[in-house]
Design an enzyme around this catalytic site. Structure first.
Site, short mmCIF file in Angstrom:
data_model
loop_
_atom_site.label_atom_id
_atom_site.label_comp_id
_atom_site.label_asym_id
_atom_site.label_seq_id
_atom_site.Cartn_x
_atom_site.Cartn_y
_atom_site.Cartn_z
N GLU A 77 0.83 -1.21 0.00
CA GLU A 77 0.00 0.00 0.00
C GLU A 77 0.87 1.26 0.00
O GLU A 77 0.59 2.23 -0.72
CB GLU A 77 -0.91 0.01 1.23
CG GLU A 77 -1.83 -1.20 1.33
CD GLU A 77 -1.24 -2.31 2.18
OE1 GLU A 77 -2.01 -2.94 2.94
OE2 GLU A 77 -0.02 -2.57 2.09
N SER A 137 21.56 -40.93 -10.28
CA SER A 137 20.31 -40.16 -10.29
C SER A 137 20.38 -38.91 -11.17
O SER A 137 19.41 -38.16 -11.24
CB SER A 137 19.93 -39.75 -8.87
OG SER A 137 20.95 -38.94 -8.29
N ASN A 187 13.25 -38.48 3.93
CA ASN A 187 11.87 -38.20 3.55
C ASN A 187 10.89 -38.94 4.46
O ASN A 187 9.89 -38.37 4.92
CB ASN A 187 11.62 -38.58 2.09
CG ASN A 187 12.21 -37.57 1.12
OD1 ASN A 187 12.59 -36.46 1.51
ND2 ASN A 187 12.30 -37.95 -0.14
#
EC number: 3.5.4.26
Length: 376
Positions: free
Chosen positions: A64, A180, A310
């Site tokens: 604002e 990976s 995980n």
């Protein structure tokens, strides 16, 4: 701030359109405002946008104030569209509600209510008491979606945790030999770099450090760098790994339960902060770690761990969101790891329940965005 706008270009815009514009502005602050919220503001007078702004960075002006103070127009009688309830307290900057009142704004549309105890409805009430018409809840769902991190952190004082993993179409995060790189394509990996920029910290387990020797920085141009955290219960992180060797350039924290002062003192001269946590089954108690990270004003944590970390994170109930990248590849193999390891669960009705928020095709890969609705 005021942006150059084509004459009469927004004559046919509606209240919804103005708020959507405010939402788009708010998103420009992604990654820079933490632990503050993302906020956008559009001010309209006589059917035209005369001022707009967003919260650009922590410590900077709120949306604002950015809109109003960069605009020379008389705003008397104008309408403001703000994605989050205006603040009404003195923090790093003065109250935005006071400014809107002083400039003669007659009507304010608010998207999200601010759960901050210092605001929590007081901003809207102050505007009403000053004679400003206030309409709350315009595009509330879209505005709320801007700030899951802020809402979580301001109410719990703990980081919002996003678990991210990439897997093949048959659910493997690596081949049987452990390879990976790379499961997903360049576009998906670029998106991950953006996510790293947006989160205050990134965490892996020590097994990931030993296997991949990662940097864990954001390689997006001009990115904000996350705090790098290694969950390492027994202080096995090598002193010559990239994370340790670059710790004076990028803030690096090792979370451990070890009380081996000799090991701990080896890291300190290299710039690494060692955080000793409570133990749970001889491992770092992740709930305690999150408490400590929250006290460090870390409002968000990107978990890029392996399958063991995980599962530990899910078992501890700390995960709020899941990003699952799926690559159009098949690798097979009984020994190939899956995203979630550990002991797993024994009964389906005990499974972690997720709600799908969105599905996105990124290059040739798919991103599934879930929120956790029922943790373990």
């Amino acid at each position: 701030m005021c942006f150059p706008l084509p004459s009469n270009s927004f004559k046919t815009m509606t209240d919804l359109d103005y708020m959507r514009r405010a939402i788009a502005l708010a998103k420009q602050g992604l990654g820079w405002t933490n632990p503050n919220p993302l906020v956008g503001c559009v001010i309209v007078k006589n059917g035209e946008i005369v001022a707009e702004g967003y919260h650009e960075k922590i410590g900077g002006w709120h949306a604002e104030r950015n809109a109003v103070l960069h605009c020379k127009e008389d705003l008397s009688g104008a309408t403001a569209y703000v994605t989050l309830e205006p603040c009404c307290h003195h923090g790093r900057t003065p109250p935005c509600s006071d400014l809107l009142i002083e400039r003669g704004i007659k009507k304010v549309f608010i998207g999200s209510s601010d759960p901050n105890p210092l605001v929590a409805g007081r901003g809207a009430n102050q505007l009403r008491q000053a004679g400003v018409e206030v309409v709350e809840g315009l595009l509330k769902e879209e505005c709320d979606a801007l700030n899951p991190i802020f809402f979580h952190y301001i109410q719990t004082k703990r980081p919002y945790v996003l678990m991210k993993y990439a897997m093949t179409a048959d659910g493997k995060i690596a081949t049987g030999s452990g390879e990976s790189k790379w499961i997903t394509g360049e576009s998906a990996r670029a998106r991950v770099q953006q996510t790293r920029h947006q989160y205050s910290a990134i965490m892996v387990g020590v097994d990931t450090v030993l296997a991949d020797n990662p940097m864990l920085n954001s390689r997006m141009p001009n990115a904000k760098q996350p705090v790098r955290i290694v969950c390492d219960s027994q202080l096995r992180t090598p002193l010559d790994c990239q994370l340790v060797q670059t710790a004076k350039e990028y803030r690096t924290v090792i979370a451990t339960v070890s009380d081996d002062l000799q090991k701990i003192e080896q890291f300190r001269p290299l710039g690494v902060d060692v955080l000793v946590c409570k133990a749970r089954n001889k491992r770092v108690d992740l709930q305690d770690l999150l408490q400590k990270l929250g006290e460090m004003q870390i409002d968000s944590l990107l978990l890029e761990g392996g399958s063991s970390l995980n599962f530990s994170a899910l078992e501890s109930g700390i995960v709020n969101r899941v990003h699952c990248y799926i690559a159009p590849k098949l690798v097979g193999g009984k020994q190939a790891k899956t995203p979630i390891g550990g002991e797993g669960i024994q009964q389906i009705d005990q499974a972690v329940k997720l709600k799908l928020k969105s599905t996105e095709l990124i290059g040739e890969d798919i991103l599934l965005d879930y929120v956790v609705i029922s943790p373990l």
